[in-house]
Design a protein around this motif. Structure first.
Motif, PDB file in Angstrom:
ATOM      1  N   TYR A  82       0.793  -1.223   0.000  1.00  0.00           N
ATOM      2  CA  TYR A  82       0.000   0.000   0.000  1.00  0.00           C
ATOM      3  C   TYR A  82       0.830   1.280   0.000  1.00  0.00           C
ATOM      4  O   TYR A  82       0.371   2.319  -0.467  1.00  0.00           O
ATOM      5  CB  TYR A  82      -0.930   0.020   1.225  1.00  0.00           C
ATOM      6  CG  TYR A  82      -1.762  -1.225   1.350  1.00  0.00           C
ATOM      7  CD1 TYR A  82      -2.806  -1.474   0.456  1.00  0.00           C
ATOM      8  CD2 TYR A  82      -1.506  -2.172   2.338  1.00  0.00           C
ATOM      9  CE1 TYR A  82      -3.566  -2.630   0.546  1.00  0.00           C
ATOM     10  CE2 TYR A  82      -2.263  -3.330   2.443  1.00  0.00           C
ATOM     11  CZ  TYR A  82      -3.293  -3.551   1.549  1.00  0.00           C
ATOM     12  OH  TYR A  82      -4.041  -4.697   1.645  1.00  0.00           O
ATOM     13  N   GLN A 208      -3.551   9.824   1.423  1.00  0.00           N
ATOM     14  CA  GLN A 208      -3.262   8.950   0.295  1.00  0.00           C
ATOM     15  C   GLN A 208      -1.958   8.198   0.548  1.00  0.00           C
ATOM     16  O   GLN A 208      -0.976   8.792   0.996  1.00  0.00           O
ATOM     17  CB  GLN A 208      -3.131   9.785  -0.980  1.00  0.00           C
ATOM     18  CG  GLN A 208      -2.968   8.965  -2.238  1.00  0.00           C
ATOM     19  CD  GLN A 208      -2.874   9.818  -3.499  1.00  0.00           C
ATOM     20  OE1 GLN A 208      -2.865   9.286  -4.606  1.00  0.00           O
ATOM     21  NE2 GLN A 208      -2.791  11.124  -3.344  1.00  0.00           N
ATOM     22  N   GLU A 215       0.520   2.613  -7.464  1.00  0.00           N
ATOM     23  CA  GLU A 215      -0.896   2.431  -7.128  1.00  0.00           C
ATOM     24  C   GLU A 215      -1.250   3.271  -5.900  1.00  0.00           C
ATOM     25  O   GLU A 215      -0.449   3.404  -4.976  1.00  0.00           O
ATOM     26  CB  GLU A 215      -1.178   0.955  -6.842  1.00  0.00           C
ATOM     27  CG  GLU A 215      -0.944   0.046  -8.029  1.00  0.00           C
ATOM     28  CD  GLU A 215      -1.025  -1.420  -7.653  1.00  0.00           C
ATOM     29  OE1 GLU A 215      -1.733  -2.174  -8.349  1.00  0.00           O
ATOM     30  OE2 GLU A 215      -0.386  -1.817  -6.666  1.00  0.00           O
ATOM     31  N   ARG A 216      -2.456   3.818  -5.917  1.00  0.00           N
ATOM     32  CA  ARG A 216      -2.863   4.742  -4.859  1.00  0.00           C
ATOM     33  C   ARG A 216      -4.017   4.164  -4.034  1.00  0.00           C
ATOM     34  O   ARG A 216      -4.898   3.491  -4.566  1.00  0.00           O
ATOM     35  CB  ARG A 216      -3.268   6.080  -5.477  1.00  0.00           C
ATOM     36  CG  ARG A 216      -2.103   6.882  -6.006  1.00  0.00           C
ATOM     37  CD  ARG A 216      -2.561   8.018  -6.893  1.00  0.00           C
ATOM     38  NE  ARG A 216      -2.850   7.566  -8.250  1.00  0.00           N
ATOM     39  CZ  ARG A 216      -3.628   8.208  -9.102  1.00  0.00           C
ATOM     40  NH1 ARG A 216      -4.230   9.327  -8.730  1.00  0.00           N
ATOM     41  NH2 ARG A 216      -3.830   7.740 -10.310  1.00  0.00           N
ATOM     42  N   PHE A 217      -3.992   4.500  -2.744  1.00  0.00           N
ATOM     43  CA  PHE A 217      -5.020   4.053  -1.804  1.00  0.00           C
ATOM     44  C   PHE A 217      -5.362   5.218  -0.875  1.00  0.00           C
ATOM     45  O   PHE A 217      -4.516   6.066  -0.586  1.00  0.00           O
ATOM     46  CB  PHE A 217      -4.511   2.866  -0.965  1.00  0.00           C
ATOM     47  CG  PHE A 217      -4.020   1.713  -1.784  1.00  0.00           C
ATOM     48  CD1 PHE A 217      -4.867   0.667  -2.113  1.00  0.00           C
ATOM     49  CD2 PHE A 217      -2.703   1.672  -2.234  1.00  0.00           C
ATOM     50  CE1 PHE A 217      -4.404  -0.404  -2.881  1.00  0.00           C
ATOM     51  CE2 PHE A 217      -2.234   0.616  -2.996  1.00  0.00           C
ATOM     52  CZ  PHE A 217      -3.094  -0.427  -3.326  1.00  0.00           C
ATOM     53  N   TRP A 218      -6.594   5.223  -0.392  1.00  0.00           N
ATOM     54  CA  TRP A 218      -7.004   6.206   0.605  1.00  0.00           C
ATOM     55  C   TRP A 218      -6.898   5.557   1.980  1.00  0.00           C
ATOM     56  O   TRP A 218      -7.277   4.395   2.155  1.00  0.00           O
ATOM     57  CB  TRP A 218      -8.439   6.675   0.345  1.00  0.00           C
ATOM     58  CG  TRP A 218      -8.654   7.179  -1.038  1.00  0.00           C
ATOM     59  CD1 TRP A 218      -9.444   6.632  -2.001  1.00  0.00           C
ATOM     60  CD2 TRP A 218      -8.068   8.336  -1.628  1.00  0.00           C
ATOM     61  NE1 TRP A 218      -9.393   7.363  -3.162  1.00  0.00           N
ATOM     62  CE2 TRP A 218      -8.547   8.430  -2.954  1.00  0.00           C
ATOM     63  CE3 TRP A 218      -7.174   9.316  -1.177  1.00  0.00           C
ATOM     64  CZ2 TRP A 218      -8.172   9.454  -3.823  1.00  0.00           C
ATOM     65  CZ3 TRP A 218      -6.794  10.335  -2.036  1.00  0.00           C
ATOM     66  CH2 TRP A 218      -7.289  10.400  -3.343  1.00  0.00           C
ATOM     67  N   ILE A 270      -8.002   1.121   4.920  1.00  0.00           N
ATOM     68  CA  ILE A 270      -7.510   1.274   3.548  1.00  0.00           C
ATOM     69  C   ILE A 270      -8.677   1.153   2.579  1.00  0.00           C
ATOM     70  O   ILE A 270      -9.389   0.144   2.556  1.00  0.00           O
ATOM     71  CB  ILE A 270      -6.447   0.217   3.224  1.00  0.00           C
ATOM     72  CG1 ILE A 270      -5.269   0.336   4.204  1.00  0.00           C
ATOM     73  CG2 ILE A 270      -5.961   0.370   1.784  1.00  0.00           C
ATOM     74  CD1 ILE A 270      -4.249  -0.777   4.085  1.00  0.00           C
ATOM     75  N   PRO A 272      -9.625   1.280  -1.496  1.00  0.00           N
ATOM     76  CA  PRO A 272      -9.100   1.332  -2.858  1.00  0.00           C
ATOM     77  C   PRO A 272      -9.433   2.670  -3.520  1.00  0.00           C
ATOM     78  O   PRO A 272     -10.493   3.262  -3.263  1.00  0.00           O
ATOM     79  CB  PRO A 272      -9.825   0.170  -3.562  1.00  0.00           C
ATOM     80  CG  PRO A 272     -10.143  -0.778  -2.446  1.00  0.00           C
ATOM     81  CD  PRO A 272     -10.458   0.089  -1.265  1.00  0.00           C
ATOM     82  N   TYR A 273      -8.537   3.154  -4.341  1.00  0.00           N
ATOM     83  CA  TYR A 273      -8.671   4.484  -4.934  1.00  0.00           C
ATOM     84  C   TYR A 273     -10.027   4.692  -5.600  1.00  0.00           C
ATOM     85  O   TYR A 273     -10.700   5.706  -5.382  1.00  0.00           O
ATOM     86  CB  TYR A 273      -7.549   4.699  -5.956  1.00  0.00           C
ATOM     87  CG  TYR A 273      -7.569   6.043  -6.639  1.00  0.00           C
ATOM     88  CD1 TYR A 273      -6.956   7.141  -6.044  1.00  0.00           C
ATOM     89  CD2 TYR A 273      -8.187   6.211  -7.874  1.00  0.00           C
ATOM     90  CE1 TYR A 273      -6.967   8.383  -6.653  1.00  0.00           C
ATOM     91  CE2 TYR A 273      -8.204   7.442  -8.500  1.00  0.00           C
ATOM     92  CZ  TYR A 273      -7.595   8.532  -7.894  1.00  0.00           C
ATOM     93  OH  TYR A 273      -7.619   9.761  -8.511  1.00  0.00           O
ATOM     94  N   TYR A 295     -14.381  -0.987   5.845  1.00  0.00           N
ATOM     95  CA  TYR A 295     -12.918  -0.945   5.723  1.00  0.00           C
ATOM     96  C   TYR A 295     -12.316  -1.259   7.089  1.00  0.00           C
ATOM     97  O   TYR A 295     -12.149  -0.378   7.926  1.00  0.00           O
ATOM     98  CB  TYR A 295     -12.459   0.433   5.205  1.00  0.00           C
ATOM     99  CG  TYR A 295     -13.081   0.746   3.861  1.00  0.00           C
ATOM    100  CD1 TYR A 295     -12.619   0.132   2.704  1.00  0.00           C
ATOM    101  CD2 TYR A 295     -14.171   1.616   3.761  1.00  0.00           C
ATOM    102  CE1 TYR A 295     -13.216   0.382   1.476  1.00  0.00           C
ATOM    103  CE2 TYR A 295     -14.771   1.873   2.545  1.00  0.00           C
ATOM    104  CZ  TYR A 295     -14.292   1.254   1.405  1.00  0.00           C
ATOM    105  OH  TYR A 295     -14.887   1.488   0.188  1.00  0.00           O
TER     106      TYR A 295
END
Length: 504
Positions: A82, A208, A215-218, A270, A272-273, A295
Motif C-alpha cells: 500500500y 493517500q 498504485e494509490r489508496f485512501w 484502507i 481502494p482508490y 474498511y
C-alpha cells in the motif's frame, strides 16, 4: 548558559554573557556612585533584562496547552503493498515526537476541561520529517476550512467581557449542523480522558498512500492505546482543574520518568482508490467516519513514548507540526479541511516561531536538507559558497525529483474530485451522530451524555439559541431531544423554532 548540578567549587563554570565573556557578578548591577544609579554600560544587566522581556513566543491560537515526549515507532507488519514510505516498511524503527494538547483553552488553562485533545506525531524518517497532526477523535466540527477561524472564535472569549460564552458556542454549532458528530464525541466520555496515555489518537483526515508500483489508496490512521481507553467524571475533572491544572502534563511526565512507557498500536483503514468515486458518503468529509465493516483496521506497527523532553520550551513549545510535511509514499487527499490546514499550520509556525523554525533541533529532519531558500531571521544553515542560490542551475546544485518517482495524481482526476464533493446517498449531518448515541453508548454512557448536554445547553441565555440547540439534539435522536427538553423545562417547540429546525 549551562546550569551546573553537582559540581565542586573548583570545577564550577564561570558565568558568561551570551557572547561568552566572563561576568563579574550575578547578584549586583554596576553602580555609578553613592546615589545607586545604574550605569547603562552594565551590558550584562541590559542583556539579562532584554532577554527576559523576550522569553515568550506567541502562544498557539489553538492547542495552546499541551505536553509531549519523544519515542520510537516500529513497523511490525508488511504494508508495502500500500505504501513505499520508508518508515512504514516492516522492521524499520523511527524516532518520534508526540505532542498532546487541549484545543480551546489558553496556555494557562486547566488541561482537564472538556475538549477534544490534540494528538500530533512527528516521525523523523530517513526521507524527511512526516507530521501526522490529529486529535483523540476521528472527526471534526466542520468540513470546510473557511469556517475554521469563526469556529475557534466561537469557542474562545467574547471580545467585550473576555469571558467564554455558551450562547456563542451553541449559536455556531446549531447554525453549523455538520458539527453534530464531533459535538457528540466531545460531550461523551471521550471528552474527558483519564489521561493522555488512556485515549485513542486519529489522523482524522483521509490521506493517500502510494506503493512502489504507483498504485494509490485512501487511508485513515488510528492509534489504539495499549493502556486502555478510560475517562474521568465531570466532577473529577472539575476538581482537578482547581487542584492540579497541569494534571495531564504531570501524569505523562511522571509515568515516563518512572519507566512506565505508554504505547499505541497504529492501524489504518484502507480504501481502494476507485471506491471513493461512488462511496455512499463523501469519504473526504472530516465530519464522517468510515464504518469498520466497510474498511477494517489493518495493523501497521507500535509507537512507544520513552523519553521526556529535557527543556519544555525548546522541545515542546517550539515544536512545529504541519500537515504539509509529507514524505514519498504519503500524500494529501481532496479533503477540504486538510487542504486548508496544509497552508495554515506551516504559516502559523513561520509567524509564531520564525521563518527558519524548521532548522531548530526539535524540528530539523535527520536526513540532509538541500534547497535554495535563504536568509530570514535566525538563519544558521546555508549551502556551500560554490552552490548557486537558484534553480535550475548548471553548477551541480540539487535538482527536483522526477514526478514519476513521487506518485500522487488525484489533483488531475476530474471525475474523482467532482464525485467527492457532489451529493452522496448518506451525506447526512446527523446520521452518524445518532448512530453513535444509539448503538455505541451503553445505558450509563447515555445517561452521562444527557447530563452533560443538559448542563451545557442549560448555560445558554438566548431563548432562540436554546431552542435551536434542543432541535439540534432532536435531529441527532428524537428521544434524546425529548429528554433534553424535559430536563431544561423548555416546554413545547414554537412554530418559529420548528421553522429554524427544518433548515437542518
Amino acid at each position: 548558559m549551562t546550569t551546573p548540578s553537582t559540581t565542586t567549587p573548583s570545577t564550577t563554570p564561570h558565568s558568561t554573557t551570551q557572547s561568552g565573556a566572563p561576568v563579574v557578578s550575578d547578584a549586583h548591577a554596576q553602580s555609578t556612585g553613592a546615589d545607586g544609579a545604574i550605569a547603562l554600560t552594565d551590558h550584562y544587566l541590559v542583556e539579562k533584562l532584554a532577554q527576559f522581556n523576550r522569553e515568550r513566543v506567541p502562544e498557539r491560537i489553538v492547542h495552546a496547552k499541551g505536553g509531549g515526549a519523544f519515542g520510537t515507532f516500529k513497523t511490525t507488519e508488511d504494508v508495502s503493498a500500500y505504501t513505499k514510505a520508508a518508515l512504514f516498511q516492516q522492521g524499520v524503527e523511527t524516532e518520534t515526537l508526540t505532542r498532546f494538547s487541549s484545543v480551546a483553552g489558553e496556555a494557562g488553562s486547566p488541561d482537564t476541561w472538556r475538549d477534544p485533545r490534540g494528538f500530533s506525531t512527528k516521525f523523523y524518517t530517513t526521507e524527511g520529517n512526516y507530521d501526522l497532526v490529529g486529535n483523540n477523535t476521528p472527526v471534526f466540527f466542520i468540513r470546510d476550512g473557511i469556517k475554521f477561524p469563526d469556529f475557534i472564535h466561537s469557542q474562545k472569549r467574547l471580545p467585550g467581557s473576555n469571558l467564554r460564552d455558551a450562547d456563542m458556542q451553541w449559536d455556531f454549532w446549531t447554525l453549523s449542523p455538520e458539527s453534530a458528530h464531533q459535538v457528540t464525541w466531545v460531550m461523551s466520555d471521550r471528552g474527558l480522558p483519564a489521561s493522555w496515555r488512556e485515549m485513542q489518537g486519529y489522523g482524522s483526515h483521509t490521506y493517500q498512500w502510494i506503493n512502489d508500483a504507483g498504485e494509490r489508496f485512501w487511508v485513515k490512521y488510528h492509534f489504539r492505546s495499549n493502556q486502555g481507553v478510560n475517562a474521568m467524571t465531570g466532577d473529577e475533572a472539575e476538581r482537578l482543574a482547581g487542584s492540579d491544572s497541569d494534571y495531564y502534563i504531570r501524569d505523562l511526565y511522571e509515568n515516563i520518568d518512572a519507566g512506565n512507557f505508554p504505547s499505541w498500536d497504529l492501524h489504518v483503514q484502507i480504501m481502494p482508490y476507485a471506491d471513493a468515486k461512488d462511496y455512499r458518503f463523501n469519504p473526504f468529509d472530516l465530519t464522517k467516519v468510515w464504518p469498520h465493516a466497510d474498511y477494517p483496521l489493518v495493523k501497521v506497527g507500535t509507537m512507544t513514548l520513552n523519553r521526556n523532553p529535557e527543556n519544555y520550551f525548546a522541545q515542546i513549545e517550539q515544536a512545529a507540526f504541519a500537515p504539509s510535511n509529507f514524505v514519498p509514499g504519503i500524500a494529501a487527499s481532496p479533503d477540504k479541511m486538510l487542504q486548508a490546514r496544509i497552508f495554515s499550520y506551516a504559516d502559523a509556525h513561520r509567524y509564531r516561531v520564525g521563518t527558519n523554525h524548521a532548522q531548530l533541533p526539535v524540528n530539523a529532519p535527520k536526513n540532509q536538507v538541500h534547497n535554495y531558500s535563504q536568509n530570514g531571521a535566525a538563519r544558521y544553515t546555508f549551502n556551500d559558497a560554490s552552490t548557486p542560490n537558484y534553480a535550475p542551475n548548471s553548477k551541480g546544485g540539487a535538482a527536483a525529483v522526477e514526478p514519476a518517482t513521487v506518485g500522487g495524481g488525484w489533483e488531475n482526476d476530474g471525475a474523482l474530485t467532482l464525485s467527492a464533493h457532489s451529493l452522496h446517498a448518506e451525506d447526512s449531518d446527523f446520521g452518524q451522530a445518532g448512530t453513535m448515541y444509539r448503538e455505541v453508548f451503553d445505558d450509563g454512557a447515555k445517561a452521562r451524555f444527557l447530563d452533560t448536554i443538559t448542563g451545557a445547553v442549560g448555560g445558554v441565555k438566548d431563548a432562540g439559541i436554546k431552542e435551536r440547540a434542543i432541535g439540534y439534539w432532536t435531529s441527532v435522536d428524537a428521544d434524546l431531544g425529548a429528554k433534553l427538553r424535559a430536563n431544561l423545562g423548555a416546554g413545547e417547540e414554537t412554530n418559529s423554532a420548528s421553522e429554524a429546525a427544518i433548515k437542518y
